[in-house]
Design an enzyme around this catalytic site. Structure first.
Site, PDB file in Angstrom:
ATOM      1  N   HIS A 158     -23.449 -25.285   4.706  1.00 28.45           N
ATOM      2  CA  HIS A 158     -22.435 -24.035   4.492  1.00 28.45           C
ATOM      3  C   HIS A 158     -23.104 -22.729   5.172  1.00 28.45           C
ATOM      4  O   HIS A 158     -24.161 -22.607   4.640  1.00 28.45           O
ATOM      5  CB  HIS A 158     -21.953 -24.063   3.148  1.00 28.45           C
ATOM      6  CG  HIS A 158     -20.922 -23.121   2.818  1.00 28.45           C
ATOM      7  ND1 HIS A 158     -19.523 -23.222   3.012  1.00 28.45           N
ATOM      8  CD2 HIS A 158     -21.085 -21.675   2.735  1.00 28.45           C
ATOM      9  CE1 HIS A 158     -19.001 -22.151   2.682  1.00 28.45           C
ATOM     10  NE2 HIS A 158     -19.866 -21.135   2.649  1.00 28.45           N
ATOM     11  N   CYS A 159     -22.239 -22.113   6.028  1.00 27.10           N
ATOM     12  CA  CYS A 159     -22.912 -20.952   6.651  1.00 27.10           C
ATOM     13  C   CYS A 159     -22.256 -19.755   6.162  1.00 27.10           C
ATOM     14  O   CYS A 159     -21.217 -19.673   6.379  1.00 27.10           O
ATOM     15  CB  CYS A 159     -22.819 -21.254   8.358  1.00 27.10           C
ATOM     16  SG  CYS A 159     -23.440 -19.728   8.996  1.00 27.10           S
TER      17      CYS A 159
END
Length: 309
Positions: A158-159
């Site tokens: 998850h960025c």
């Protein structure tokens, strides 16, 4: 009431929206420093200086367009969601332990021993083919994201910079965003370096306003820092891409002498970028690739015949 501490991770989304503003702020500052302050005024100098200025400005705009295009695609594109009530079609894709667990609570012919809901969920969660949090089947290479509160197909991570998960359906866009950002920050660093050096050598005889000097100084430092950090990131993801591995699968791969999804660097590359060479540098997929490469959808992946799970 049970408290799920992982739900607190959803607060990272708020930070992510702030990161989007930072990205656009850095882009605007870089454009102002590189194009407006330094190189656009030199277009009228004539000779090699004009040619160099024109070349730098053209390259900068091309990289900027590709960067923003890739960035927008990775932000808005769903990384890959599991269809509702999805179940594995082939029994070969279900681990033996999962089959035993299912038979314990699903068989009506042998209702004993009676399992509680918590026991059922615990046994299901131990299976690679079921997510107890989503109460849904989980395809191969699928993982649950504690920030998005859902399962993501071929999840990489998850960025917070894109306020989104990076998965099967937007991994190419993410990689292009990283590569183009590295290239443009490197370009900015190189073209601002003479002005940065001049700032220290002729600090008392500057023709620019103090505010503009501060902008050039800040943009140079920011781009240098991003360029160096992104270089490590590019190398890491190039290694993952060549072996067909995601960031969350690194530990699992270390436990196996041969990675079952490693089909050779060419096929591994095509499972992310597609087979159409013309579109490799663009955040797009051809219709033919979407139809002929199931891995692009994140539901099915070819495996090596010489590796047994």
């Amino acid at each position: 009431m049970d408290l799920n501490p992982f739900r607190l991770c959803s607060g990272l989304k708020v930070i992510g929206y702030f990161m989007i503003l930072i990205v656009f702020a850095i882009v605007v500052l870089s454009y102002y420093a590189v194009v407006v302050l330094i190189w656009a005024p030199r277009l009228l100098d004539g000779g090699f200086t004009s040619f160099l200025s024109f070349t730098i400005i053209i390259i900068f705009h091309i990289l900027l367009v590709m960067l923003m295009w890739s960035y927008i695609r990775v932000v808005v594109q769903d990384p890959g969601s599991v269809p509702e009530n999805w179940k594995l079609v082939s029994e070969q894709n279900i681990e033996e332990g999962n089959s035993v667990a299912l038979s314990d609570y699903a068989s009506i012919e042998n209702p004993t021993p009676t399992l509680s809901t918590e026991q059922i969920e615990r046994r299901q969660s131990q299976s690679r083919g079921y997510c107890s949090k989503c109460q849904n089947g989980k395809p191969p290479r699928c993982h649950h994201c504690s920030v998005c509160q859902r399962c993501v197909l071929k999840m990489d991570h998850h960025c917070i910079w894109v306020v989104n998960c990076v998965g099967a359906c937007n991994y190419k866009f993410f990689l292009l965003f990283v590569v183009y950002t590295f290239l443009i920050t490197t370009l900015d660093t190189l073209v601002l370096l003479p002005s940065f050096i001049k700032f220290f050598r002729q600090s008392k005889n500057q023709s620019l306003l103090p505010g503009n000097i501060a902008v050039i100084f800040l943009v140079f430092v920011l781009n240098l820092a991003f360029s160096l950090s992104l270089l490590c990131f590019v190398i890491m993801h190039a290694s993952l891409l060549s072996s067909n591995t995601t960031s969350v699968e690194v530990y699992e791969k270390k436990k196996s002498p041969q990675w079952r999804y490693d089909m050779g660097w060419k096929r591994n590359f095509e499972q992310v970028f597609g087979a159409n060479k013309v579109l490799w540098f663009f955040p797009l997929f051809s219709k033919k690739d979407m139809e002929s490469i199931p891995a692009l959808h994140g539901m099915e992946f070819p495996t090596r015949s010489d590796v047994v799970d």
